[in-house]
Design a protein around this motif. Structure first.
Motif, PDB file in Angstrom:
ATOM      1  N   LYS A  19       0.795  -1.294  -0.195  1.00  0.00           N
ATOM      2  CA  LYS A  19       0.038   0.173   0.093  1.00  0.00           C
ATOM      3  C   LYS A  19       0.921   1.322   0.011  1.00  0.00           C
ATOM      4  O   LYS A  19       1.809   1.205   0.615  1.00  0.00           O
ATOM      5  CB  LYS A  19      -0.983  -0.166   1.239  1.00  0.00           C
ATOM      6  N   SER A  41      -6.630   7.699  12.011  1.00  0.00           N
ATOM      7  CA  SER A  41      -5.345   6.727  12.180  1.00  0.00           C
ATOM      8  C   SER A  41      -4.649   5.969  10.824  1.00  0.00           C
ATOM      9  O   SER A  41      -5.826   5.256  10.362  1.00  0.00           O
ATOM     10  CB  SER A  41      -5.692   5.923  13.438  1.00  0.00           C
ATOM     11  N   GLY A  42      -3.434   5.888  10.759  1.00  0.00           N
ATOM     12  CA  GLY A  42      -3.073   5.435   9.540  1.00  0.00           C
ATOM     13  C   GLY A  42      -3.414   5.863   8.346  1.00  0.00           C
ATOM     14  O   GLY A  42      -2.914   5.149   7.005  1.00  0.00           O
ATOM     15  N   GLY A  44      -1.789   8.269   7.117  1.00  0.00           N
ATOM     16  CA  GLY A  44      -0.589   8.780   6.281  1.00  0.00           C
ATOM     17  C   GLY A  44       0.074  10.214   6.951  1.00  0.00           C
ATOM     18  O   GLY A  44       1.058  10.491   6.221  1.00  0.00           O
ATOM     19  N   LYS A  45      -0.336  10.629   8.092  1.00  0.00           N
ATOM     20  CA  LYS A  45       0.231  12.041   8.181  1.00  0.00           C
ATOM     21  C   LYS A  45       1.502  12.009   8.766  1.00  0.00           C
ATOM     22  O   LYS A  45       2.256  12.751   8.331  1.00  0.00           O
ATOM     23  CB  LYS A  45      -1.011  12.407   9.643  1.00  0.00           C
ATOM     24  N   SER A  46       2.098  10.721   9.663  1.00  0.00           N
ATOM     25  CA  SER A  46       3.050  10.939   9.957  1.00  0.00           C
ATOM     26  C   SER A  46       4.189  10.718   8.994  1.00  0.00           C
ATOM     27  O   SER A  46       5.245  11.241   8.925  1.00  0.00           O
ATOM     28  CB  SER A  46       3.393   9.927  11.198  1.00  0.00           C
ATOM     29  N   THR A  47       3.783   9.973   8.036  1.00  0.00           N
ATOM     30  CA  THR A  47       4.707   9.741   6.776  1.00  0.00           C
ATOM     31  C   THR A  47       4.874  10.872   5.923  1.00  0.00           C
ATOM     32  O   THR A  47       5.991  11.372   5.697  1.00  0.00           O
ATOM     33  CB  THR A  47       3.951   8.652   6.005  1.00  0.00           C
TER      34      THR A  47
HETATM   35  N1  LIG Z   1       7.933   2.290   9.617  1.00  0.00           N
HETATM   36  C1  LIG Z   1       7.004   1.759   8.879  1.00  0.00           C
HETATM   37  N2  LIG Z   1       6.866   0.497   8.073  1.00  0.00           N
HETATM   38  C2  LIG Z   1       5.801   0.049   7.408  1.00  0.00           C
HETATM   39  N3  LIG Z   1       4.677   0.588   7.373  1.00  0.00           N
HETATM   40  C3  LIG Z   1       4.700   2.045   8.085  1.00  0.00           C
HETATM   41  C4  LIG Z   1       5.707   2.579   8.846  1.00  0.00           C
HETATM   42  N4  LIG Z   1       5.060   3.530   9.360  1.00  0.00           N
HETATM   43  C5  LIG Z   1       3.819   3.737   8.872  1.00  0.00           C
HETATM   44  N5  LIG Z   1       3.605   2.684   8.198  1.00  0.00           N
HETATM   45  C6  LIG Z   1       2.216   2.500   7.398  1.00  0.00           C
HETATM   46  O1  LIG Z   1       1.961   3.506   6.652  1.00  0.00           O
HETATM   47  C7  LIG Z   1       0.576   3.763   6.648  1.00  0.00           C
HETATM   48  C8  LIG Z   1       0.312   5.354   7.173  1.00  0.00           C
HETATM   49  O2  LIG Z   1       0.943   5.471   8.604  1.00  0.00           O
HETATM   50  P1  LIG Z   1       1.157   6.758   9.213  1.00  0.00           P
HETATM   51  O3  LIG Z   1       1.849   6.420  10.538  1.00  0.00           O
HETATM   52  O4  LIG Z   1       1.790   7.694   8.529  1.00  0.00           O
HETATM   53  O5  LIG Z   1      -0.228   7.164   9.636  1.00  0.00           O
HETATM   54  P2  LIG Z   1      -0.950   8.380  10.665  1.00  0.00           P
HETATM   55  O6  LIG Z   1      -1.989   9.136   9.901  1.00  0.00           O
HETATM   56  O7  LIG Z   1       0.299   9.168  11.098  1.00  0.00           O
HETATM   57  O8  LIG Z   1      -1.656   7.634  11.862  1.00  0.00           O
HETATM   58  P3  LIG Z   1      -1.867   7.883  13.423  1.00  0.00           P
HETATM   59  O9  LIG Z   1      -2.826   8.712  13.460  1.00  0.00           O
HETATM   60  O10 LIG Z   1      -2.307   6.620  14.107  1.00  0.00           O
HETATM   61  O11 LIG Z   1      -0.382   8.437  13.775  1.00  0.00           O
HETATM   62  C9  LIG Z   1      -0.113   2.830   7.855  1.00  0.00           C
HETATM   63  O12 LIG Z   1      -0.778   1.875   6.825  1.00  0.00           O
HETATM   64  C10 LIG Z   1       1.003   2.467   8.397  1.00  0.00           C
HETATM   65  O13 LIG Z   1       0.774   1.086   8.870  1.00  0.00           O
END
Ligand SMILES: Nc1ncnc2c1ncn2[C@@H]1O[C@H](COP(=O)(O)OP(=O)(O)OP(=O)(O)O)[C@@H](O)[C@H]1O
Ligand SMILES: [Mg+2]
Length: 279
Positions: A19, A41-42, A44-47
């Motif tokens: 994905k 949650s999940g 992609g914000k932190s990414t």
């Molecule tokens: N280090 C990693 N290795 C593999 N997949 C990851 C990694 N970090 C995040 N993901 C995946 O990438 C996608 C986006 O995750 P991300 O952490 O960016 O979401 P988020 O919006 O920050 O969520 P949250 O609100 O829970 O912090 C998710 O499917 C997550 O499982």
């Protein structure tokens, strides 16, 4: 307005995953603005934040398409050390960012890595201690501090580097409501007085809508909404993406639906009261 950071058709997926964590993303961050990034949650914000400060692709392996330019630098082609002087990232948990035995040593840490002269380091450390109101904590051990104080120390370390953009990933999640409001007030001051640009991931939107210029909503790696907080939060679409509409925006929507001809969408209860009283 000058664009400080430009995300162009950015896609990223972590190694060994199918994905896309961020997919075909376009975004422009104007200099001097505060942008809130929201979504479930999940999504992609932190990414996306990691892409903004170069942690991705420099530290996380994966497939990276498109790109980001930050203040004229192409992020994936620029060394992390150079980026660190332009973009500061504050993690959710300040423990991950605090290493040293005293608060002032901790704040000086990043500056020492830049190889700045000792007097310059001393000057900058004193300046941020004062700015953040933590001069009295200078010689304390960071690990003895409260969560709110730790968060300030970590933020001080970021500000001391004088970045043009500061990225905050859920900065209030460990803080009580009072300390969280103080942090938001501090962000507002840094934005107004020093012109620092902010991108903030925050679930408690009601805390940030009064100081935010834009809200960007993500869903499954994509940008699905973008606009002024008042417009995004009163849009019925927001609920579809799990955005909790602050009670004040909801009240406004209900009032206008019932035919009360109000003006602009208020950010605070006080503004709403003033608007209602003014009629
Ligand atoms: N280090 C990693 N290795 C593999 N997949 C990851 C990694 N970090 C995040 N993901 C995946 O990438 C996608 C986006 O995750 P991300 O952490 O960016 O979401 P988020 O919006 O920050 O969520 P949250 O609100 O829970 O912090 C998710 O499917 C997550 O499982
Ligand atoms: Mg996250």
């Amino acid at each position: 307005m000058t664009t400080l950071l430009r995300v162009e058709n950015l896609s990223f997926r972590y190694i060994d995953t199918e994905k896309w964590a961020v997919e075909k993303f376009d975004l422009e961050i104007e200099q001097g603005t505060v942008t809130v990034l929201a979504g479930q949650s999940g999504c992609g914000k932190s990414t996306l934040l990691r892409c903004m400060n170069g942690l991705i692709p420099h530290m996380y392996p994966g497939e990276y398409l498109g790109g980001i330019t930050m203040d004229g630098l192409t992020v994936d082609k620029t060394k992390m050390g150079e980026l660190a002087q332009k973009v500061g990232l504050l993690f959710q948990n300040p423990e991950n960012q605090i290493f040293m035995f005293s608060v002032e040593r901790d704040i000086a840490f990043g500056l020492e890595n830049l190889g700045l002269p000792r007097e310059e380091i001393r000057r900058r450390v004193d300046e941020v201690l004062r700015l953040l109101g933590i001069t009295h904590l200078a010689l304390r051990a960071p690990h003895e501090l409260s969560d709110g104080q730790k968060q300030r120390v970590a933020l001080a370390g970021v500000i001391a580097m004088r970045p043009r953009l500061i990225i905050l990933d859920e900065p209030t999640s460990l803080l009580d409501p009072q300390t969280a409001s103080e942090l938001v007030a501090l962000v507002h001051t840094l934005n107004k007085d020093l012109g620092i640009t902010f991108v903030i991931v925050e679930h408690r939107l009601e805390l940030l809508t009064p100081i935010a210029d834009r809200i960007v909503v993500m869903d499954r790696g994509r940008k699905v909404m973008e606009g002024k907080p008042a417009d995004v939060l009163t849009d019925p679409q927001a609920a579809v993406y799990g955005i909790a509409v602050p009670p004040i925006s909801k009240l406004y929507t209900d009032l206008t639906r019932d035919g009360l001809p109000l003006g602009t969408v208020p950010d605070t209860p006080l503004e709403l009261a003033e608007e209602v009283n003014g009629r």
